[in-house]
Scaffold this motif. Structure first.
Motif: not given
Length: 278
Positions: A70-74, A52-62
C-alpha cells in the motif's frame, strides 16, 4: 426439562456450525479501482518557542484496496511553499522516499502561504493561513461512564482568544498505541473563556504516558477534520451514525480541477505537554 432445552440448543448450534464449515466456495469481491490519486500530507507545524525552520511534506499515491504494497511514495516532484505577504519561496527538497524537506522555513502567525506541487506535468496548489495556538494551562484526568463500562478521560485546558472565531485541534499520542487520537472544537459557546479539549480511551491505563498537542486551525480544516473523525469511527455517534460524504481537501489540480486530490495543506502553531495516567 432444563437439560432437554440445553441439549436442543447445543444440537442446533452444531448444525449451524456444520453448515458454515461446509461452505468452502471462495467469493471474489470486485472492488472498483478509480485509478491512483495524489495524496498530499502537508502539515506545517510550528511549536511555540522554536524557530519552526525545519518542515516536511509527504507525497504518496493511493493504491487499490487489496494491494499487497500500500505504500507508494511520490518522487521527482517539485515542491515549494510561498509566503504571500513578502513573496518568500521555500523549496522542499526531494528525499527520494516520498518526503520533501526544508530547513529554512520562516513561520509567521496569521500569514497566508501557498503550496505548489509540480508533478507529472500538472500543477497542484493550495493556500492556507498559519493559525496561532493558545498556551496549555493544565491537564485533568477523570472517569467516563459508570459501573464496569468506564474509561479514563483526559481534558486539556487553555484560554480561548477573545473576540474572534477560533478552532482548535487536540492531538493525543499514547505511548502504548501506534497512532494518535484527534479531537476538534470551536469557541462558538466559549469565546474569551477557558476552554478544553477532551479524549477518552479504554487503552489509557496506569503508567501510560500521553503526549498532548493543541493546535490553532482554520475553520475549513476544522470542518475537514470533523468529518474525518466521524467517518473514521473515532467519534461515538450512538445509534445514529453519520452518513458518509466525500472528504475533500484543499489541494487542487490547476490543469484539471475535476481531479480528486486527497489530503490537506495546513499550517498551525501548537503548544505541547505530556501527562502520565495514574
Amino acid at each position: 426439562m432444563k437439560n432437554i432445552n440445553l441439549y436442543s440448543k447445543l444440537a442446533a448450534l452444531l448444525v449451524i456450525i456444520g453448515f458454515f464449515y461446509s461452505c468452502t466456495d471462495v467469493i471474489d469481491v470486485n472492488v472498483p479501482n478509480g485509478g491512483a490519486r495524489l495524496v498530499v500530507d502537508a502539515s506545517i507545524k510550528w511549536q511555540k518557542g522554536t524557530t519552526g525552520e525545519t518542515q516536511t511534506i509527504n507525497l504518496r499515491q493511493s493504491t487499490p484496496f487489496f494491494d499487497s504494497n500500500p505504500d507508494a511514495p511520490v518522487t521527482g516532484a517539485s515542491v515549494t511553499v510561498t509566503k504571500e505577504n513578502d513573496g518568500s519561496v521555500f523549496v522542499f527538497t526531494d528525499q527520494n522516499n516520498g518526503s520533501y524537506t526544508t530547513s529554512d522555513f520562516v513561520p509567521e502567525l496569521n500569514a497566508s502561504y501557498t503550496l505548489e506541487i509540480l508533478y507529472n506535468g500538472n500543477v497542484y496548489r493550495a493556500t492556507e493561513t498559519l493559525i496561532p495556538a493558545p498556551f496549555i494551562n493544565r491537564v485533568e484526568q477523570t472517569i467516563e461512564g459508570s459501573g464496569e463500562d468506564t474509561e479514563i478521560q483526559l481534558q486539556v485546558f487553555f484560554d480561548d482568544f477573545a473576540g474572534i472565531e477560533n478552532y482548535y485541534l487536540g492531538e493525543f499520542v499514547p505511548s502504548n498505541l501506534p497512532l494518535p487520537a484527534l479531537a476538534v472544537i470551536s469557541d462558538e459557546f466559549t469565546d474569551g473563556n477557558e476552554n478544553f479539549i477532551e479524549n477518552d480511551n479504554d487503552n489509557y491505563v496506569a503508567g501510560v504516558n500521553v503526549g498532548i498537542n493543541v493546535y490553532g486551525i482554520s475553520r475549513r480544516y476544522y470542518n475537514y477534520l470533523y468529518i474525518l473523525i466521524q467517518q473514521s469511527g473515532s467519534d461515538e455517534n450512538g445509534p445514529f451514525p453519520t452518513t458518509p460524504v466525500q472528504l475533500k481537501g484543499n489541494c487542487i489540480n490547476v490543469n484539471n480541477p475535476n481531479e480528486e486530490v486527497l489530503g490537506y495543506f495546513r499550517l498551525g502553531e501548537f503548544d505541547t505537554t505530556s501527562y502520565t495516567i495514574n
